[in-house]
Write an enzyme that holds these catalytic residues in place. Structure first.
Site, PDB file in Angstrom:
ATOM      1  N   PRO A   9     -20.800  -8.417  46.324  1.00 41.73           N
ATOM      2  CA  PRO A   9     -22.000  -8.150  45.521  1.00 41.73           C
ATOM      3  C   PRO A   9     -22.964  -7.199  46.216  1.00 41.73           C
ATOM      4  CG  PRO A   9     -21.436 -10.454  45.383  1.00 41.73           C
ATOM      5  CD  PRO A   9     -20.488  -9.838  46.385  1.00 41.73           C
ATOM      6  N   CYS A  10     -23.373  -6.187  45.495  1.00 40.55           N
ATOM      7  CA  CYS A  10     -24.095  -5.073  46.117  1.00 40.55           C
ATOM      8  C   CYS A  10     -25.511  -5.441  46.539  1.00 40.55           C
ATOM      9  CB  CYS A  10     -24.143  -3.883  45.160  1.00 40.55           C
ATOM     10  SG  CYS A  10     -25.153  -4.164  43.688  1.00 40.55           S
ATOM     11  N   GLN A  11     -26.083  -6.541  46.009  1.00 38.14           N
ATOM     12  CA  GLN A  11     -27.482  -6.836  46.310  1.00 38.14           C
ATOM     13  C   GLN A  11     -27.718  -7.011  47.803  1.00 38.14           C
ATOM     14  OE1 GLN A  11     -25.703  -8.223  43.930  1.00 38.14           O
ATOM     15  NE2 GLN A  11     -26.863  -8.299  42.026  1.00 38.14           N
ATOM     16  N   PHE A  29     -26.419  -5.276  50.075  1.00 33.95           N
ATOM     17  CA  PHE A  29     -26.330  -3.982  50.736  1.00 33.95           C
ATOM     18  C   PHE A  29     -27.205  -2.921  50.100  1.00 33.95           C
ATOM     19  CE2 PHE A  29     -22.832  -5.397  53.205  1.00 33.95           C
ATOM     20  CZ  PHE A  29     -21.972  -6.102  52.375  1.00 33.95           C
TER      21      PHE A  29
END
Length: 373
Positions: free
Chosen positions: A81-83, A85
């Site tokens: 999940p990109c949150q 990064f």
């Protein structure tokens, strides 16, 4: 195209990555996703896939391979999940979601596929002074992979949306890989087509007032629209929200290509970003749509000439999901699933190159190989 190579999709979401890869002959035979609605959407559209709705930390991949009776996967794909990064918002190096980065690497070690596809936000390479990217590259190399990386824009491959993603590809000795060459550009050229603009994607969808839904298409006007519609006769997910009187007034006062800055001071919020309450430009690819593209106050997502935010179907079109793709859950959940997805056209472009790499590898190793027949 025949589906001849086998992949496992981790953090599969609503299936944008698998949708694109499958189109290019790489079949997602196993997928993992923890979120319930995302999982139901994936299963509705990838019915032959062995799906696991669970936390990746709970999965023993050695046992999983025995369970599905597959001794060797060609590809592992996915992106934590990109949150954890993201270049947007607070960066917390201790964010628990960053531990999923290590779970991805554990899966690679246990499954040991021929190739690895890792995707994440554009800012991933620079996160924590490049520590995250450097660690990924080093760990993949320790596991026997050569590594290539790039930042790709979905618009360069036919998506009607500017959306940049960091793509990292690992490949075993004896496999060659190159990133795809752009097929589209701003003005078009000798070797590229002109970018697909917002209107190329959604101008065949009928006008909506507030709190309205329609199921009849207008005449398709572009190749992209025909591709998205396929054989569908009934339009789905084309709906608008029942906005309050103040919100309707605000949207009615935003000019073409305008934003919150064009509103009278009494209608502006006390604090705001410059791209909120902003109309999309019909003649350009859309900016990156977010998980809140159905909310007018979110990052530029108001229809070019209608007083509403994008409909669920319009958002799906911008992400490259065909109109027969089924989304499960509430409207809020569907918008979240679509906004978080990998653009299908970007996945297809990468998948096409991975397919070439795997095909060449098999044919070199087994000259009489008939795997593709």
């Amino acid at each position: 195209m025949s589906q001849v190579f086998k992949s496992i999709d981790l953090f599969a979401g609503a299936g944008g990555l698998s949708c694109g890869l499958t189109h290019e002959g790489i079949e997602s035979v196993v997928a993992v996703e923890i979120e319930k609605d995302f999982s139901e959407t994936f299963k509705l559209n990838h019915k032959d896939c062995f799906f696991i709705n669970d936390d990746i930390e709970n999965i023993d991949f050695y046992q999983l391979m025995q369970k599905v009776n597959i001794k060797k996967f060609d590809l592992i794909c996915g992106g934590p999940p990109c949150q954890g990064f993201s270049t947007v918002g607070k960066k917390n190096e201790k964010d628990q979601r960053n531990s999923l980065f290590w779970q991805f690497l554990r899966a690679v070690e246990e499954i040991n596929p021929k190739m690895v596809l890792f995707e994440n936000v554009a800012g991933f390479k620079k996160l924590y002074k490049s520590a995250a990217f450097n660690t990924l590259e080093l760990e993949l190399q320790k596991l026997g992979y050569q590594v290539k990386s790039d930042i790709l824009n979905a618009a360069d491959f036919g998506s009607p949306q500017n959306r940049k993603r960091t793509i990292v590809v690992g490949f075993k000795k004896g496999i060659l890989f190159d990133f795809p060459v752009p097929t589209h550009s701003k003005d078009g050229g000798l070797f590229t087509q002109k970018y697909n603009a917002l209107s190329d994607a959604i101008s065949d969808l009928p006008h909506l007032n507030a709190n309205e839904s329609k199921q009849s298409y207008l005449k398709s006007k572009t190749k992209y629209q025909k591709e998205m519609r396929g054989c569908e006769q009934i339009l789905t997910e084309h709906n608008s929200t029942n906005y309050g009187e103040r919100m309707r007034l605000i949207m009615s006062m935003i000019p073409e290509n305008g934003s919150v800055k064009d509103l009278p001071s009494q209608l502006r919020p006390k604090s705001y970003f410059g791209n909120t309450y902003a109309r999309l430009n019909k003649d350009l690819p859309s900016p990156t749509i977010t998980r809140n593209f159905g909310t007018p106050s979110s990052s530029r997502c108001i229809h070019p000439h209608q007083d509403r935010a994008l409909s669920t179907r319009e958002g799906a079109r911008l992400q490259g999901f065909p109109d027969n793709y089924i989304f499960y859950g509430s409207k809020t959940s569907k918008i979240l699933q679509i906004g978080n997805a990998v653009p299908v056209h970007l996945a297809r472009a990468i998948g096409k190159e991975i397919f070439k790499s795997l095909k060449t590898c098999y044919r070199q190793k087994y000259p009489k190989w008939e795997y593709l027949l």
